[in-house]
Write a protein that holds these residues in place. Structure first.
Motif, PDB file in Angstrom:
ATOM      1  N   GLY A   1     -30.064   1.634 113.597  1.00  0.00           N
ATOM      2  CA  GLY A   1     -31.021   0.581 113.292  1.00  0.00           C
ATOM      3  C   GLY A   1     -31.753   0.100 114.524  1.00  0.00           C
ATOM      4  N   PRO A   2     -32.891  -0.590 114.336  1.00  0.00           N
ATOM      5  CA  PRO A   2     -33.400  -1.019 113.036  1.00  0.00           C
ATOM      6  C   PRO A   2     -34.154   0.099 112.303  1.00  0.00           C
ATOM      7  N   LEU A   3     -34.229  -0.053 110.965  1.00  0.00           N
ATOM      8  CA  LEU A   3     -35.019   0.847 110.133  1.00  0.00           C
ATOM      9  C   LEU A   3     -36.360   0.204 109.831  1.00  0.00           C
ATOM     10  N   THR A   4     -37.380   1.023 109.729  1.00  0.00           N
ATOM     11  CA  THR A   4     -38.650   0.524 109.235  1.00  0.00           C
ATOM     12  C   THR A   4     -38.597   0.482 107.713  1.00  0.00           C
ATOM     13  N   ARG A   5     -39.514  -0.253 107.105  1.00  0.00           N
ATOM     14  CA  ARG A   5     -39.521  -0.321 105.639  1.00  0.00           C
ATOM     15  C   ARG A   5     -40.071   0.959 105.012  1.00  0.00           C
ATOM     16  N   ALA A   6     -40.513   1.865 105.841  1.00  0.00           N
ATOM     17  CA  ALA A   6     -40.855   3.202 105.367  1.00  0.00           C
ATOM     18  C   ALA A   6     -39.632   4.113 105.354  1.00  0.00           C
ATOM     19  N   GLY A   7     -38.479   3.574 105.826  1.00  0.00           N
ATOM     20  CA  GLY A   7     -37.248   4.347 105.812  1.00  0.00           C
ATOM     21  C   GLY A   7     -37.032   5.200 107.038  1.00  0.00           C
ATOM     22  N   LYS A   8     -37.653   4.829 108.163  1.00  0.00           N
ATOM     23  CA  LYS A   8     -37.475   5.593 109.394  1.00  0.00           C
ATOM     24  C   LYS A   8     -36.531   4.846 110.325  1.00  0.00           C
TER      25      LYS A   8
ATOM     26  N   ALA B   1     -23.569   9.758  92.092  1.00  0.00           N
ATOM     27  CA  ALA B   1     -23.618  10.977  92.903  1.00  0.00           C
ATOM     28  C   ALA B   1     -24.639  10.797  94.014  1.00  0.00           C
ATOM     29  N   GLY B   2     -24.601  11.710  94.977  1.00  0.00           N
ATOM     30  CA  GLY B   2     -25.521  11.600  96.095  1.00  0.00           C
ATOM     31  C   GLY B   2     -26.908  12.115  95.817  1.00  0.00           C
ATOM     32  N   SER B   3     -27.025  13.098  94.909  1.00  0.00           N
ATOM     33  CA  SER B   3     -28.291  13.787  94.721  1.00  0.00           C
ATOM     34  C   SER B   3     -29.446  12.891  94.288  1.00  0.00           C
ATOM     35  N   PRO B   4     -29.247  11.833  93.452  1.00  0.00           N
ATOM     36  CA  PRO B   4     -30.389  10.984  93.110  1.00  0.00           C
ATOM     37  C   PRO B   4     -30.924  10.186  94.288  1.00  0.00           C
ATOM     38  N   GLY B   5     -30.145  10.112  95.357  1.00  0.00           N
ATOM     39  CA  GLY B   5     -30.582   9.364  96.532  1.00  0.00           C
ATOM     40  C   GLY B   5     -30.252   7.889  96.415  1.00  0.00           C
ATOM     41  N   GLY B   6     -30.259   7.226  97.569  1.00  0.00           N
ATOM     42  CA  GLY B   6     -30.046   5.794  97.614  1.00  0.00           C
ATOM     43  C   GLY B   6     -31.363   5.053  97.663  1.00  0.00           C
ATOM     44  N   VAL B   7     -31.283   3.732  97.589  1.00  0.00           N
ATOM     45  CA  VAL B   7     -32.451   2.865  97.648  1.00  0.00           C
ATOM     46  C   VAL B   7     -32.124   1.683  98.536  1.00  0.00           C
ATOM     47  N   VAL B   8     -33.034   1.330  99.448  1.00  0.00           N
ATOM     48  CA  VAL B   8     -32.910   0.115 100.232  1.00  0.00           C
ATOM     49  C   VAL B   8     -33.803  -0.958  99.622  1.00  0.00           C
ATOM     50  N   LEU B   9     -33.223  -2.113  99.307  1.00  0.00           N
ATOM     51  CA  LEU B   9     -33.955  -3.289  98.855  1.00  0.00           C
ATOM     52  C   LEU B   9     -33.969  -4.280 100.010  1.00  0.00           C
ATOM     53  N   TRP B  10     -35.132  -4.857 100.279  1.00  0.00           N
ATOM     54  CA  TRP B  10     -35.331  -5.624 101.509  1.00  0.00           C
ATOM     55  C   TRP B  10     -35.244  -7.124 101.258  1.00  0.00           C
ATOM     56  N   GLY B  11     -34.492  -7.818 102.125  1.00  0.00           N
ATOM     57  CA  GLY B  11     -34.383  -9.259 102.041  1.00  0.00           C
ATOM     58  C   GLY B  11     -35.636  -9.953 102.533  1.00  0.00           C
ATOM     59  N   SER B  12     -35.831 -11.196 102.074  1.00  0.00           N
ATOM     60  CA  SER B  12     -37.004 -11.985 102.437  1.00  0.00           C
ATOM     61  C   SER B  12     -36.719 -13.437 102.071  1.00  0.00           C
ATOM     62  N   PRO B  13     -37.597 -14.384 102.458  1.00  0.00           N
ATOM     63  CA  PRO B  13     -37.364 -15.786 102.069  1.00  0.00           C
ATOM     64  C   PRO B  13     -37.256 -15.995 100.572  1.00  0.00           C
ATOM     65  N   SER B  14     -37.828 -15.100  99.763  1.00  0.00           N
ATOM     66  CA  SER B  14     -37.749 -15.246  98.314  1.00  0.00           C
ATOM     67  C   SER B  14     -36.724 -14.294  97.697  1.00  0.00           C
ATOM     68  N   GLY B  15     -35.870 -13.713  98.509  1.00  0.00           N
ATOM     69  CA  GLY B  15     -34.829 -12.822  98.002  1.00  0.00           C
ATOM     70  C   GLY B  15     -35.192 -11.364  98.166  1.00  0.00           C
ATOM     71  N   LEU B  16     -34.550 -10.500  97.414  1.00  0.00           N
ATOM     72  CA  LEU B  16     -34.771  -9.065  97.532  1.00  0.00           C
ATOM     73  C   LEU B  16     -36.086  -8.646  96.890  1.00  0.00           C
TER      74      LEU B  16
END
Length: 504
Positions: A203-210, A139-154
């Motif tokens: 985009g782009p998004l900041t890692r603070a979600g802005k 469902a939408g109410s719990p919200g989504g999550v962004v996991l960020w890529g990097s040289p060592s993965g997410l």
């Protein structure tokens, strides 16, 4: 399912056996909390995988597998996802990341029946050259999550409050930077569509979600409300279709460029009113989405099929491929055009398509999963299909998967391939009720320039679920070197995990 089955002779798989006890100990101690078993150093970009599929920048596609039924921190159905990193040898369960609401750095906490990992989408949201992953729930109410890529993965995690309903990444305004389309909760409440909250983040998004900017979700030509038609509805807050909403419920299915304007579009399943649902495309643009209207003749109750977008005929326009629904029983291909999905070029087929190996029978569910991408490198996309209800050798619903080629006239059965667990080279043994072909994906996990087929059975081993990876070639897919693994091989929760419910 035994630990890590494969048809090749590589010995590197032994590493996962040693990792599993450590992972299991971590799971018992504090819920699902494994970042440390991901690759630990940067790699040279040796492979040829699409950047959107590559979280650590090494040139190999990384497979994301949802396990929405998994028990996490004692919460049944809290859900998790597994990211298995690609390499020159393909997928190795020892090189993975497991993520849930109990993972350190991920916002929120495990909640029973939240089904975290039921949906997700890939793309480079912050423009750093590494693909990121946005994860949704049931469902939408719990919200989504962004996991960020990097040289060592997410790593890390940024909350998307209130927008956990199948979030989608794509370049929707055509500026070369990935954007984020977000959908809130909505339920049918009567004959008329209801207002569903939606946001379009540039985009782009900041890692603070802005985001760089919050764009109008729908183009102003699409705005409509029960009080006012057109942009006037925004002044009295009556918009059903507007800058931050659309009439629904709407379920986002797949992203691709249907009209060839270099702006991504979203294929959706939409409630049209009076008990009728239909498949539509939200056409991306610099000023918001425009709704294509119902695709072909498939806007009716029961056609909620698996969906993917890709250029099957090589004409430069993405084609919308929709798996069999309860009413049609067939796979439907709606070809793209400069105007969007074409009402004149619609192809429907099942296993009776000339050259398609097998025979169509009631309950086969041809198109239980759909993936569309160019495997052979000829400029036309192949279509991978699950046939999860396929019966053979006296085994009801054992399931199979197929790969069909694209041609200038659409999908062709000539040269098609069909696989199941009793096929030579495919690990495992077919059983009644396995429903092999529940989900599928085409991505280049070994970086050789040919996309490989990932396919799942969520019913395997009492609904623990399992995954198979078959290598792509210039001719199609081969079972040589095929691998298979389940949640136990990943050191992940097993009981009714439904691993492989969604693959990307």
């Amino acid at each position: 399912m035994p630990l890590i089955r494969h048809s090749g002779s590589r010995g590197t798989r032994r590493r996962a056996r040693a990792a599993a006890p450590l992972a299991a100990a971590l799971l018992v101690a504090g819920g699902l909390s494994i970042w440390s078993l991901a690759p630990e150093q940067a790699h040279a970009a040796e492979g040829k995988a699409a950047p959107a599929d590559d979280f650590n920048g090494d040139g190999y596609a990384d497979l994301v597998s949802g396990a929405p039924g998994g028990t996490v921190s004692g919460k049944a159905g809290a859900g998790y996802l597994a990211v298995t990193y690609g390499s020159a040898d393909g997928l190795d369960p020892a090189e993975r990341t497991l993520v849930s609401r109990s993972t350190g750095g991920v916002p929120g906490s495990a909640v029973a029946k939240q089904h975290f990992g039921q949906s997700f989408s890939k793309g480079d949201l912050d423009g750093d050259g590494y693909s990121d992953l946005v994860v949704g729930s049931a469902a939408g109410s719990p919200g989504g999550v962004v996991l960020w890529g990097s040289p060592s993965g997410l790593s890390g995690g940024t909350a998307l409050a209130g927008f956990g309903q199948a979030p989608q990444i794509g370049d929707f305004d055509g500026d070369g930077q990935a954007d984020l389309a977000l959908f809130g909760d909505a339920e049918v409440e009567g004959d008329d569509p209801v207002t569903q909250q939606a946001n379009l983040w540039k985009g782009p998004l900041t890692r603070a979600g802005k985001p760089a900017q919050v764009l109008d979700f729908l183009d102003k030509s699409q705005w409509w409300g029960y009080g006012d038609e057109g942009p006037g509805c925004d002044t009295d807050d009556s918009c059903v279709d507007g800058p931050h909403s659309l009439g629904g419920p709407v379920e986002a299915k797949a992203v691709g460029d249907v009209d060839g304007d270099r702006r991504d579009d979203i294929a959706v399943w939409e409630y049209e009113g009076d008990g009728v649902w239909g498949n539509h495309v939200l056409l991306g643009g610099a000023t918001g989405f425009k709704n294509s209207g119902t695709l072909g003749e498939i806007g009716s109750v029961g056609d909620d099929g698996a969906t993917a977008v890709g250029d099957v005929d090589g004409d430069g326009y993405g084609d919308v491929v929709i798996g069999a629904g309860e009413a049609t029983g067939k796979v439907t291909v709606v070809h793209g055009s400069a105007e969007g999905p074409s009402a004149e070029r619609v192809q429907s087929f099942d296993q009776s398509l000339p050259g398609f190996y097998g025979a169509e029978e009631e309950g086969d569910r041809t198109g239980s999963c759909v993936a569309v991408a160019d495997v052979t490198g000829d400029g036309r996309a192949e279509v991978a299909l699950g046939i999860s209800g396929e019966d053979f050798s006296g085994l009801t619903d054992a399931g199979s998967a197929a790969l069909l080629h694209g041609s200038p006239s659409g999908v062709t059965g000539e040269g098609s391939q069909v696989f199941h667990q009793n096929s030579p080279g495919v690990p495992g043994v077919a059983e009644k009720g396995d429903k092999f072909g529940a989900a599928c994906a085409l991505l280049d996990v070994n970086g050789d320039g040919h996309r490989d087929l990932a396919v799942s059975s969520t019913a395997e081993n009492a609904s623990a679920g399992a995954l198979w990876s078959l290598r792509g070639t210039a001719e199609g897919v081969t079972t040589t070197g095929a691998t298979a693994f389940g949640p136990g091989d990943l050191g992940a929760p097993v009981t009714k995990a439904l691993l492989g419910s969604h693959l990307r």
